[in-house]
Enzyme design. Structure first.
Site, PDB file in Angstrom:
ATOM      1  N   ASP A  35       1.154  -1.179   0.069  1.00  0.00           N
ATOM      2  CA  ASP A  35       0.110  -0.115   0.155  1.00  0.00           C
ATOM      3  C   ASP A  35       1.017   1.175  -0.015  1.00  0.00           C
ATOM      4  O   ASP A  35       2.007   1.070   0.316  1.00  0.00           O
ATOM      5  CB  ASP A  35      -0.866  -0.120   1.333  1.00  0.00           C
ATOM      6  CG  ASP A  35      -1.722   1.108   1.070  1.00  0.00           C
ATOM      7  OD1 ASP A  35      -2.370   1.519   0.310  1.00  0.00           O
ATOM      8  OD2 ASP A  35      -1.697   1.695   2.297  1.00  0.00           O
ATOM      9  N   ASP A  88       0.112   5.097   1.015  1.00  0.00           N
ATOM     10  CA  ASP A  88      -0.144   6.078   2.246  1.00  0.00           C
ATOM     11  C   ASP A  88      -0.228   5.518   3.573  1.00  0.00           C
ATOM     12  O   ASP A  88      -0.902   4.418   3.701  1.00  0.00           O
ATOM     13  CB  ASP A  88      -1.430   6.851   1.940  1.00  0.00           C
ATOM     14  CG  ASP A  88      -1.497   7.819   0.667  1.00  0.00           C
ATOM     15  OD1 ASP A  88      -0.934   8.810   0.764  1.00  0.00           O
ATOM     16  OD2 ASP A  88      -1.735   7.154  -0.238  1.00  0.00           O
TER      17      ASP A  88
END
Length: 222
Positions: free
Chosen positions: A12, A14
Site C-alpha cells: 500500500d 499512504d
C-alpha cells in the site's frame, strides 16, 4: 510463520511506504481556515489519512459521502491536495533500506493503492524512492479498488508473478482483506495509520510488523 518462495512484495502507499498525512491534513485544514473555523492539529487527521478525501472531510467537517455537500467539498479538497502533495510528505524511516534489501535478494516490488492516478502518478514521479518500483497500481487502474482483489491481481499480472508468490503489506483492514482474497501472503503494518479499526490482530493478516525492516525477518528469497 515464514513466507516461502516469494517473488514479489507489493505495498500500500499512504501509511505504509510514505507518510502523506501532513499534506492530506493540510489540504483539509486549509478548507476549515478559509471558512473561519479554527485549525486542527495534524494528529486529528493522521489516523484517517489512509481514507483519503473521505477521511479528511470526516475529520474537518464531520461529513460522509451521503451528505449533499460532500462531492463539492471533495473536489475542493482534491485541488488543495494537488497543490501541496509533495511539500510535507516523506518516506517512513527504514523503508528505503528495506526496499534496497529486497532488490539485493532479487525480489520485485510494487505499489497497489486506492489513491487515484491523478495523485499517484505525479507523487511517485516526484519521489526518488519509486524509481525502482516494478509496477504502480492506482485506485482507478482497474474497475475496482481495495478491498476487491482485482488491483492486486492486476499487479501480479504486470509483474508476471503468480499471486501465491506475492506478499501484500498494508496498514488498513481492507488491505488484508484484498490480499487474502487475491491469494497472497498478507502483512499488517502496525506502524501505519490503521484507520477506524486499529485492532490489527483482528484483521486476519499472516503477520504484523512494527517497523519496515521487521518484514525482512519473515521473507526468504525465492
Amino acid at each position: 510463520m515464514r513466507f516461502e518462495n516469494v517473488t514479489a512484495v507489493l505495498f500500500d502507499l499512504d501509511g505504509t511506504l510514505i507518510d502523506s498525512a501532513p499534506d492530506l491534513g493540510a489540504a483539509a485544514d486549509q478548507m476549515r481556515v478559509s471558512r473561519g473555523l479554527p485549525s486542527l492539529p495534524l494528529e486529528a487527521y493522521r489516523h484517517m489519512a489512509g481514507a483519503g478525501a473521505r477521511g479528511m472531510l470526516s475529520v474537518a467537517f464531520g461529513l460522509t459521502p451521503k451528505d449533499a455537500e460532500f462531492e463539492a467539498l471533495r473536489e475542493e479538497f482534491f485541488s488543495n491536495y494537488e497543490a501541496c502533495m509533495t511539500q510535507r510528505t516523506y518516506v517512513f524511516e527504514g523503508i528505503a533500506d528495506m526496499l534496497d534489501d529486497l532488490r539485493r535478494r532479487g525480489l520485485l516490488w510494487g505499489v497497489v493503492t486506492n489513491k487515484s492516478a491523478r495523485f499517484t502518478d505525479p507523487l511517485t514521479r516526484a519521489m526518488p524512492l519509486f524509481a525502482t518500483a516494478s509496477t504502480v497500481i492506482s485506485g482507478d487502474t482497474t474497475p475496482y479498488s481495495k478491498p476487491h482483489p482485482e488491483p492486486l491481481l492486476e499487479a501480479a499480472r504486470r509483474l508476471g508473478v503468480i499471486p501465491g508468490r506475492c506478499v501484500y503489506v498494508g496498514d488498513d483492514e481492507r488491505d488484508i482483506v484484498a490480499g487474502r482474497a487475491a491469494g497472497m501472503g498478507t502483512v499488517a503494518a502496525d506502524y501505519g495509520y490503521l484507520g477506524e479499526k486499529s485492532d490489527t490482530a483482528s484483521w486476519g493478516a499472516d503477520i504484523r510488523i512494527n517497523s519496515p525492516m521487521e518484514l525482512l525477518q519473515w521473507l526468504q528469497a525465492a
